[in-house]
Design a protein around this motif. Sequence first.
Motif, mmCIF file in Angstrom:
data_model
loop_
_atom_site.group_PDB
_atom_site.id
_atom_site.type_symbol
_atom_site.label_atom_id
_atom_site.label_comp_id
_atom_site.label_asym_id
_atom_site.label_seq_id
_atom_site.Cartn_x
_atom_site.Cartn_y
_atom_site.Cartn_z
ATOM 1 N N SER A 50 0.856 -1.172 0.000
ATOM 2 C CA SER A 50 0.000 0.000 0.000
ATOM 3 C C SER A 50 0.901 1.233 0.000
ATOM 4 O O SER A 50 2.127 1.111 -0.116
ATOM 5 C CB SER A 50 -0.930 0.012 1.232
ATOM 6 O OG SER A 50 -1.893 1.052 1.107
ATOM 7 N N SER A 314 -4.048 2.558 3.836
ATOM 8 C CA SER A 314 -5.358 1.903 3.807
ATOM 9 C C SER A 314 -5.192 0.505 3.218
ATOM 10 O O SER A 314 -4.607 0.337 2.146
ATOM 11 C CB SER A 314 -6.346 2.715 2.960
ATOM 12 O OG SER A 314 -6.634 3.949 3.582
ATOM 13 N N ILE A 315 -5.707 -0.492 3.937
ATOM 14 C CA ILE A 315 -5.652 -1.882 3.487
ATOM 15 C C ILE A 315 -7.090 -2.354 3.290
ATOM 16 O O ILE A 315 -7.931 -2.197 4.177
ATOM 17 C CB ILE A 315 -4.945 -2.775 4.521
ATOM 18 C CG1 ILE A 315 -3.549 -2.219 4.840
ATOM 19 C CG2 ILE A 315 -4.867 -4.203 4.015
ATOM 20 C CD1 ILE A 315 -2.593 -2.202 3.685
ATOM 21 N N ASP A 316 -7.370 -2.945 2.131
ATOM 22 C CA ASP A 316 -8.752 -3.352 1.878
ATOM 23 C C ASP A 316 -9.114 -4.603 2.664
ATOM 24 O O ASP A 316 -8.254 -5.309 3.193
ATOM 25 C CB ASP A 316 -8.998 -3.546 0.377
ATOM 26 C CG ASP A 316 -8.221 -4.716 -0.197
ATOM 27 O OD1 ASP A 316 -8.397 -5.844 0.301
ATOM 28 O OD2 ASP A 316 -7.451 -4.507 -1.161
ATOM 29 N N GLU A 317 -10.414 -4.871 2.731
ATOM 30 C CA GLU A 317 -10.926 -5.937 3.580
ATOM 31 C C GLU A 317 -10.469 -7.335 3.165
ATOM 32 O O GLU A 317 -10.499 -8.254 3.978
ATOM 33 C CB GLU A 317 -12.447 -5.881 3.600
ATOM 34 C CG GLU A 317 -13.100 -6.001 2.235
ATOM 35 C CD GLU A 317 -14.601 -5.771 2.307
ATOM 36 O OE1 GLU A 317 -15.204 -6.146 3.341
ATOM 37 O OE2 GLU A 317 -15.165 -5.223 1.347
ATOM 38 N N ILE A 320 -6.824 -7.301 5.015
ATOM 39 C CA ILE A 320 -6.577 -6.822 6.365
ATOM 40 C C ILE A 320 -6.445 -7.954 7.379
ATOM 41 O O ILE A 320 -5.728 -7.831 8.375
ATOM 42 C CB ILE A 320 -7.696 -5.838 6.805
ATOM 43 C CG1 ILE A 320 -7.273 -5.097 8.078
ATOM 44 C CG2 ILE A 320 -9.007 -6.573 6.987
ATOM 45 C CD1 ILE A 320 -6.075 -4.230 7.923
ATOM 46 N N GLY A 352 -13.680 0.041 9.780
ATOM 47 C CA GLY A 352 -13.364 0.342 8.387
ATOM 48 C C GLY A 352 -14.200 1.483 7.837
ATOM 49 O O GLY A 352 -15.193 1.909 8.426
ATOM 50 N N ASN A 360 -12.046 -0.217 3.517
ATOM 51 C CA ASN A 360 -10.618 -0.116 3.825
ATOM 52 C C ASN A 360 -10.424 0.125 5.304
ATOM 53 O O ASN A 360 -11.266 0.732 5.983
ATOM 54 C CB ASN A 360 -9.969 1.031 3.031
ATOM 55 C CG ASN A 360 -9.929 0.751 1.547
ATOM 56 O OD1 ASN A 360 -9.418 -0.273 1.106
ATOM 57 N ND2 ASN A 360 -10.501 1.660 0.758
ATOM 58 N N TYR A 361 -9.276 -0.333 5.802
ATOM 59 C CA TYR A 361 -8.923 -0.168 7.210
ATOM 60 C C TYR A 361 -7.590 0.581 7.308
ATOM 61 O O TYR A 361 -6.649 0.294 6.564
ATOM 62 C CB TYR A 361 -8.820 -1.523 7.908
ATOM 63 C CG TYR A 361 -10.147 -2.252 7.973
ATOM 64 C CD1 TYR A 361 -10.954 -2.162 9.095
ATOM 65 C CD2 TYR A 361 -10.602 -2.996 6.881
ATOM 66 C CE1 TYR A 361 -12.181 -2.816 9.149
ATOM 67 C CE2 TYR A 361 -11.827 -3.646 6.928
ATOM 68 C CZ TYR A 361 -12.613 -3.556 8.053
ATOM 69 O OH TYR A 361 -13.820 -4.206 8.102
ATOM 70 N N THR A 362 -7.529 1.521 8.239
ATOM 71 C CA THR A 362 -6.310 2.309 8.418
ATOM 72 C C THR A 362 -5.296 1.531 9.246
ATOM 73 O O THR A 362 -5.610 1.021 10.327
ATOM 74 C CB THR A 362 -6.620 3.650 9.113
ATOM 75 O OG1 THR A 362 -7.527 4.400 8.296
ATOM 76 C CG2 THR A 362 -5.348 4.456 9.322
#
Length: 450
Positions: A50, A314-317, A320, A352, A360-362
């Motif tokens: 990312s 940001s990492i997508d679901e 993550i 998210g 997305n998750y920080t």
Amino acid sequence: MFLKRSTKMILVITLLSTAILTGCATSAPAAESTGTGVVTESTLTDTVDSSGSLQAAQIATLTWNTSGVVSSVNVSAGDKVKSDEVLLELDATTVPASVIDGFVALANAKLALEDAKSMSSTAEAAVALADAQAAYEDAYSDAYMIGNQVGSKNSVEAARVALEIAEVTLENATENYTDLSYLKDDNLKKLQSESAMINAQINVNTLKSQLNYLMSTPDTLTADTYTANLELAKAQLESAQRAYDRVKDGPNADDIAAAQAAVDAAQATVNSMKIIAPFDGEVVVLYDQTGDQVEAGENSVILVDREKMFVEVSIDETSISNVNAGDKAVISFDAFPGLDTTGEVTFINPIGSSSTGVVNYTVRVDLDSADPSILIGATASITIQTGDPQTILFVPISAVQSDAQGEYVIRVTNNSQERVNVVSGQIVDKTVVVKGDLNAGDIVQLFTST
């Protein structure tokens, strides 16, 4: 070397591997030897990629808390400073009067703090308590007379006897003066007799007043005054007792805290004519110069602590779940090639945010270090290592054969050959990943299909 691996890639490569091996790996009787190859090894690591912006954990814009003219600038842009270091200061003659008054308030507050910390406060409280106790006892004695004869029986009797003696003395003095009445008024003896008579009369009058007072009871106004004085004395005694109890065992912690708060408040007023570093860091922007007129609220310095840098990505679901706090990461900067560094995942926001149908998750990655030439806000590419590195073995594709027992390779050792059963996997260039009883450096026979 490090290889990136994903679920989709493994599926595609596995299908491709099966197709190729089906075409190139044949049963032993149908293959001809074409030489030998070497078993090699490499490291395969699962990663998530990312990007984000380089940020400082501590960054502050320092502003003026009062107005005035800058008299001294002690730093330049790029300087490293320590916490509590004075960076700039105003001319004391140009600041508002309230700031100057702060110097007096600070001096008084420091004296009060010293008093609160010293044993003198205990001695002073003890003296004040003793004085309050004496005042209370006097007021109590006065209040006791309300509704009672002012004088005691003995004092009334003593006053009565004194009056009787004074009346006899007056009678004698009057008779003596009468006996000398025939003398002229300016006769010395007659004048002395008259003076004695007058003094005797005054004494009788005084003693009568004293006796009447001692035999009387206080009037309403006096009684109200006695009652009010007693209540006041009692309140003052209780206050003195509380003050003494606070310090009887030494300096009181609450008094010291209050005095310290007063010192801090006064110090803040004095410090308003200074720009003071709140933490260790680097001056990245300096707005003021000596002689500048500034106002309260104006920016003066931007301070950054480069020892604690981080990047939020940001990492997508779909990825993550593979990321955990403590995972190691490699950070690179497109605008600053060659200044790559490492870091670690320190925080994952469990809540998210959805954007264009993707959640997305920080994730926060703290850097182990960062070259000072990298600008704050620079774009950083992050590769998070989500699994432990695994050592894998490769053999040339043409070394893998198959028969009814499954896949195998022929290992060549000291002019002899032996079969080693393997399971093939991902194809990389002209080699294929295998699992089996092999070691890096082993020699294997190569074959070509007939």
